[in-house]
Motif scaffolding. Structure first.
Motif, PDB file in Angstrom:
ATOM      1  N   GLN A  38     -53.642  -9.157 -40.279  1.00  0.00           N
ATOM      2  CA  GLN A  38     -52.445  -8.581 -39.636  1.00  0.00           C
ATOM      3  C   GLN A  38     -52.779  -7.353 -38.792  1.00  0.00           C
ATOM      4  OE1 GLN A  38     -50.431 -10.828 -40.016  1.00  0.00           O
ATOM      5  NE2 GLN A  38     -51.232 -11.721 -41.897  1.00  0.00           N
ATOM      6  N   HIS A  40     -52.574  -6.922 -35.742  1.00  0.00           N
ATOM      7  CA  HIS A  40     -51.581  -6.662 -34.691  1.00  0.00           C
ATOM      8  C   HIS A  40     -50.422  -5.826 -35.202  1.00  0.00           C
ATOM      9  CE1 HIS A  40     -50.130 -10.090 -36.934  1.00  0.00           C
ATOM     10  NE2 HIS A  40     -48.960 -10.022 -36.334  1.00  0.00           N
ATOM     11  N   GLY A  69     -43.867 -15.412 -41.955  1.00  0.00           N
ATOM     12  CA  GLY A  69     -45.233 -15.910 -41.917  1.00  0.00           C
ATOM     13  C   GLY A  69     -45.487 -16.906 -43.029  1.00  0.00           C
ATOM     14  N   THR A  73     -49.932 -14.572 -46.867  1.00  0.00           N
ATOM     15  CA  THR A  73     -50.400 -13.735 -45.762  1.00  0.00           C
ATOM     16  C   THR A  73     -50.102 -12.263 -45.985  1.00  0.00           C
ATOM     17  OG1 THR A  73     -48.348 -14.299 -44.602  1.00  0.00           O
ATOM     18  CG2 THR A  73     -50.327 -15.526 -44.000  1.00  0.00           C
ATOM     19  N   THR A 174     -43.899 -10.627 -37.377  1.00  0.00           N
ATOM     20  CA  THR A 174     -44.485 -11.949 -37.566  1.00  0.00           C
ATOM     21  C   THR A 174     -45.898 -11.814 -38.106  1.00  0.00           C
ATOM     22  OG1 THR A 174     -43.180 -12.810 -35.715  1.00  0.00           O
ATOM     23  CG2 THR A 174     -45.048 -14.138 -36.461  1.00  0.00           C
ATOM     24  N   GLU A 176     -49.524 -13.389 -39.195  1.00  0.00           N
ATOM     25  CA  GLU A 176     -50.392 -14.493 -38.803  1.00  0.00           C
ATOM     26  C   GLU A 176     -51.198 -14.982 -40.005  1.00  0.00           C
ATOM     27  OE1 GLU A 176     -52.767 -12.904 -35.696  1.00  0.00           O
ATOM     28  OE2 GLU A 176     -51.139 -12.897 -34.211  1.00  0.00           O
ATOM     29  N   THR A 179     -57.573 -15.300 -41.685  1.00  0.00           N
ATOM     30  CA  THR A 179     -58.794 -16.028 -41.348  1.00  0.00           C
ATOM     31  C   THR A 179     -59.700 -16.081 -42.576  1.00  0.00           C
ATOM     32  OG1 THR A 179     -60.007 -14.058 -40.637  1.00  0.00           O
ATOM     33  CG2 THR A 179     -58.622 -15.159 -38.989  1.00  0.00           C
TER      34      THR A 179
END
Length: 466
Positions: A38, A40, A69, A73, A174, A176, A179
């Motif tokens: 996160q 961002h 999300g 997450t 939001t 994401e 990864t």
């Protein structure tokens, strides 16, 4: 009875015996800097940073936050961090089990805590999309009067699942998907951190890779599996979590599949070749291997779209729209539900009639072009929408097909060097059998054959009696 008493008691138990809490709870970040992924949302000066009081003071912003999300997450984590950073009490409810009565009780408790103790409350409401419109309406007074800082979490698009008055009063963030690197950082931190496993066990590279695959970007799932595997290893007297121990613990065998290596391409190739060969069972096997190994569902969907044109084509013109629809659905819903969509498309494509005529046709046309076999566009087909075109003979003599019977004009379309070239050779499989009849009649008309009468047309379409 004041709800704070229960919260304080629970905190006291955790402080006395932190190991009693699940690893995922113990490793819950206490500050925004400890949050993985996160990025961002965590940049300096971001709305989330300002919400916890970092940066220059400014006008009061929304007292409600909606976190959107996929699972795992960090939605609950962010709500907890906000409460910790702002020294507010944290109350968690789930829309699955709570109703208006429970929400009102929390709001009443928050008002009493604020008035009696000066303590503000963060209400974390998980899965708000499961609340009805009336249930969501019950939150509005608390949000408008700032009785609570509402942090609502949803895995569904809030523009469809959250009422407009609540959405307009909220800061929408939001999240994401995490990864593999994000989850790896968290797992390695949990192995050594004092709140985690304190270095009691180690995690070899192959075991770590399998753990990341089964986690599928879900931090909570990764830590839960790690904790269970660590317990099993220590019970055996082992200080290393072997791959076999992890497999036994989570009851999932490690799939030999490297998303960046040969297996990635070999299994993907086997999937497409099984569809091409109409072996639906083999196709499903390879699809399952890719899903289980954590392959990107969008990669699988792209391969299915290619297969629909390359190997099925006009034998079933519905195959490509189906594959495209599957790709769109996969992009919207993600795993695990996307597995159903991919299976749906794989079965349909494997059992569809097959034709590679479109593949061969464009291949032959490209080969001629690359060889330089082209030639000028016939004058009557050239653009005539400019001054002087008629003087050059451009667009002169062009027959508008809609002005002739059957809407097929007997005129040359290809360059002179290619006027007798045939690229498309239809098969007699599936729906393409219709094209096989049509293309020959069209070619005859283009060469100047007269339009057939209705009787002659029926004679050609209907089979003769033996």
């Amino acid at each position: 009875m004041e709800p704070d008493l229960f919260t304080a008691a629970a905190e006291e138990r955790r402080e006395k015996d932190p190991a009693a809490s699940p690893l995922a709870v113990r490793m819950r970040p206490r500050t925004l800097d400890e949050v993985v992924g996160q990025r961002h949302l965590l940049k300096p000066g971001s709305p989330l940073r300002r919400l916890v009081g970092e940066g220059a003071p400014g006008p009061a912003g929304p007292s409600s936050v909606i976190l959107w999300g996929p699972p795992g997450t960090g939605k609950t984590t962010l709500a907890y961090v906000v409460s910790q950073a702002t020294n507010k009490r944290f109350v968690e409810l789930s829309a699955i089990t709570a109703g208006v009565k429970e929400v009102r009780a929390v709001i009443d408790g928050a008002r009493r805590a604020s008035g009696g103790y000066g303590t503000e409350t963060v209400l974390f409401l998980d899965e708000i999309h499961r609340f009805s419109k009336a249930q969501q309406d019950s939150l509005l007074p608390a949000v408008e009067n700032r009785w609570v800082t509402l942090i609502a979490a949803t895995t569904e698009n809030p523009y469809f699942s959250v009422i407009s008055p609540l959405l307009s009063r909220s800061l929408l963030l939001t999240l994401e998907p995490l990864t593999d690197d994000d989850v790896r950082d968290l797992v390695r931190r949990a192995l050594t951190d004092e709140r985690g496993l304190k270095g009691a066990v180690t995690l070899p590279e192959d075991t770590e890779a399998h753990l990341l695959r089964i986690a599928g970007g879900d931090a909570r799932r990764a830590l839960t599996a790690l904790e269970a595997a660590a317990g099993a290893a220590l019970a055996k007297g082992e200080s290393e979590i072997g791959l076999e121990t992890l497999e036994e613990t989570v009851d999932r065998a490690a799939v030999k599949y490297d998303r960046s290596g040969d297996q990635h391409y070999d299994v993907a190739s086997a999937l497409i070749k099984s569809i091409r060969g109409s072996d639906v069972d083999a196709a499903l096997h390879y699809l399952a291997r890719m899903i289980e190994a954590g392959e990107d569902p969008r990669f699988i969907a792209r391969r299915l779209m290619i297969s629909a044109s390359e190997d099925i084509g006009l034998a079933d013109p519905h195959a490509l729209p189906l594959a495209v629809a599957a790709a769109q659905a996969v992009a919207m819903i993600g795993f695990p539900e996307a597995a159903l969509t991919l299976a749906h498309a794989t079965i349909a494509l494997a059992l569809a009639p097959k034709s590679n005529s479109a593949t061969l046709a464009i291949g032959a046309a490209l080969e001629d072009v690359r060889k330089g076999l082209a030639g000028p566009v016939p004058p009557h087909l050239r653009d005539g929408h400019y001054r002087g075109a008629a003087r050059l003979g451009h667009a002169q003599g062009y027959v508008y097909p809609h002005d002739v019977p059957g809407a097929i004009a007997a005129q040359q379309y290809a360059p002179d060097a290619l006027k007798d070239r045939r690229y498309y050779e239809p098969t007699r499989y599936g729906a393409e059998s219709r094209y096989a009849d049509v293309v020959e009649r069209v070619r005859e008309r283009l060469r100047g054959a007269p339009a057939p009468t209705r009787a002659r047309e029926r004679e050609r379409e209907e089979p003769r009696e033996p």
